[in-house]
Structures are given as structure tokens and as C-alpha cells.
Enzyme design. Structure first.
Site, PDB file in Angstrom:
ATOM      1  N   HIS A 103       0.868  -1.025   0.015  1.00 35.35           N
ATOM      2  CA  HIS A 103      -0.040  -0.088   0.049  1.00 35.35           C
ATOM      3  C   HIS A 103       0.895   1.391   0.124  1.00 35.35           C
ATOM      4  CE1 HIS A 103      -3.063  -2.775   1.238  1.00 35.35           C
ATOM      5  NE2 HIS A 103      -4.074  -2.005   0.792  1.00 35.35           N
ATOM      6  N   LYS A 143      -0.207   4.820   4.838  1.00 30.17           N
ATOM      7  CA  LYS A 143      -1.013   3.656   5.526  1.00 30.17           C
ATOM      8  C   LYS A 143      -0.393   3.379   6.909  1.00 30.17           C
ATOM      9  CE  LYS A 143      -3.550  -0.718   5.100  1.00 30.17           C
ATOM     10  NZ  LYS A 143      -4.859   0.037   5.451  1.00 30.17           N
TER      11      LYS A 143
END
Length: 277
Positions: A162, A166
Site C-alpha cells: 500500500h 497507510k
């Protein structure tokens, strides 16, 4: 899109975040729903701003507020991709108001389960680590593969990447896929998962489910589940190209839950996949 009074009124919490803005745009695009309120935390720079303009749309007349209690009392549902502590409070508010709560927040540990279950006695809660059709279909395939492939001969690893912003790891989607594998093998994920490998680890224990996490750049979300056997490997993979897939899935989940009884549901229920394994 033209909206009517019969449309489902939805509250977007965390309205100024990336997912919040995507949700406002999705509500504008999908028929049968309207933006009832947009919520931000006290002190946010977004308070008082028009929610439509915040999301890059024309003015919609809904201004961002921090009064979640009033917003929930005057809506039919709330869509929530915020943080665990905030989401628990929003679940309580949804229960008080007897409305739908679509819960896409990740990083929620087992300690949150009892409070969510209690709220689901009065609210219709749809909770999932991922709201996309593709990922939930992938979870069904992972469960089927894990059931079919003998744990003594096939190792399972979940790899995810990601964007660098995050804050939780492994991702909610990675845990969803890991749980699917554990369900297929009829084992407890908590006892079988391996989150870190470093140094002299020794040989891999049969039946464990490994997780590997990457963070960087602007990657929306990439997930692979690897089944490694002797002389062959199977890879099941999903790549999210735009976070709008999660927003659209969440809004459709709210519409689905509108006519359901209070309870705790998953995206598999929404998509009719619960009986597919």
C-alpha cells in the site's frame, strides 16, 4: 445526479480524508442515495466547508460538521473509513439511531469485536476489511484453494503493498484473505499466522500462514496469496487501481443493508457470496 426525498440519506464520517472525498463523489454518482451529512473531528480545517466542493464537485449545500449525534439521528446510514477508536463510537451512535453502519475501517483488533457485536443488536452493520467485489471474490477462491490443497504439501503466504501513508499492517484486506485461508483449512488464524521473519528462523512450520507487508509511493492496494508446493506455485492476485472501487462498494453495501434486520453482515453477504464456499 438528481436526488429525491426517497433516496437513502447517508452520513460520511472522515469527510475530508481520501476515502471521505471518494465516498462523497460515489454518493453523488450512485442512484438511490443522497449525502445527508459530512462529519469531521473537532478542530478540523474542513469544518464549515461545503462537502461537495471539498470532494471536487459543485456545491451541494451540505456543510461539514463535528456534530455526529445530530447527523446520525437524521440519516438512514453512515459510511465509515476512519480509525478504530472513532469507528467504535460511530457504531454506538448507529445503534442508538437504529441505522445502517458500513464499517470499512482497518486495524480493528479482536478486542473491538464485542462492542461491534453489541451495536449490531440494534444497527445493521456491514463490516469488511475490503469493500470491493474483486477482493471478496478473491477471498472465496482463496478459501476454496486452501481447502483443496493439503497443508503438509502447500505453504500459504499473503503479500500486500500500500501507499506510504497507510498506518496499519498487515492491511485489513491481507487479514481478510488470511482468514479465508485459515477457514479453508479449518484452523485458527491467530495461532497459525507468521507476521515477521528475521534472522535465523529455522525451517518453516507446516500449516502456517505467512504475511509480508510493503509500503511505498501512492499504491492504492495490491494483494497476492501464494500457494507454494514442491515444484509448483499458484498465485491469486488483486490490484486496486483506484480507491473509488471501495467507495462504490461501501455505498452499495449501505443500500443493501437498508432493508435488512439489525445484525452484523459482511461484504460476502452483500454480494451473495456467503454460500459459495
Amino acid at each position: 445526479m438528481t436526488q429525491t426525498n426517497s433516496d437513502m440519506g447517508l452520513v460520511v464520517v472522515g469527510a475530508s480524508g481520501r476515502m471521505g472525498r471518494s465516498l462523497i463523489r460515489a454518493i453523488d454518482e450512485i442512484s438511490g442515495v443522497r449525502l445527508a451529512a459530512a462529519i469531521e473531528r473537532p478542530g478540523s480545517d474542513a469544518l464549515g466547508r461545503d462537502a461537495g466542493e471539498l470532494a471536487g464537485l459543485p456545491s451541494c449545500g451540505v456543510h461539514v460538521t463535528d456534530d455526529a449525534l445530530a447527523a446520525f439521528a437524521n440519516a438512514e446510514g453512515a459510511v465509515d473509513f476512519t480509525a478504530p477508536e472513532a469507528s467504535l463510537e460511530f457504531a454506538d451512535l448507529a445503534a442508538q439511531a437504529r441505522i445502517v453502519h458500513v464499517l470499512g475501517t482497518t486495524g480493528m483488533g479482536p478486542e473491538c469485536d464485542a462492542r461491534i457485536a453489541a451495536a449490531a443488536r440494534h444497527a445493521r452493520i456491514v463490516k469488511s476489511g475490503n469493500m470491493s467485489l474483486g477482493v471478496n471474490l478473491l477471498s472465496v477462491l482463496v478459501e476454496q484453494a486452501a481447502r483443496a490443497l493439503d497443508a503438509a504439501d502447500w505453504d500459504i503466504d499473503v503479500l500486500e503493498m500500500h501507499h506510504k501513508h497507510k498506518v496499519d499492517a498487515p492491511s485489513g484486506t491481507a487479514l481478510l484473505l488470511g482468514q479465508a485461508a485459515a477457514t479453508g483449512r479449518e484452523i485458527d488464524l491467530e495461532g497459525a499466522s507468521v507476521r515477521v521473519r528475521d534472522g535465523i528462523t529455522g525451517a518453516r512450520e507446516a500449516g502456517t500462514i505467512g504475511f509480508a507487508t510493503l509500503r511505498g509511493g501512492s499504491v492504492v492496494g495490491e494483494h497476492s496469496v501464494l500457494f507454494a508446493g514442491e515444484g509448483e506455485m499458484i498465485e491469486l492476485r488483486h490490484e486496486a487501481l483506484d480507491r473509488s472501487i471501495f467507495a462504490r462498494g461501501a455505498v452499495k453495501a449501505a443500500l443493501w443493508a437498508r432493508s435488512r434486520k439489525p445484525g452484523l453482515y459482511s461484504m460476502r453477504d452483500v454480494l451473495g457470496l456467503s454460500a459459495s464456499v
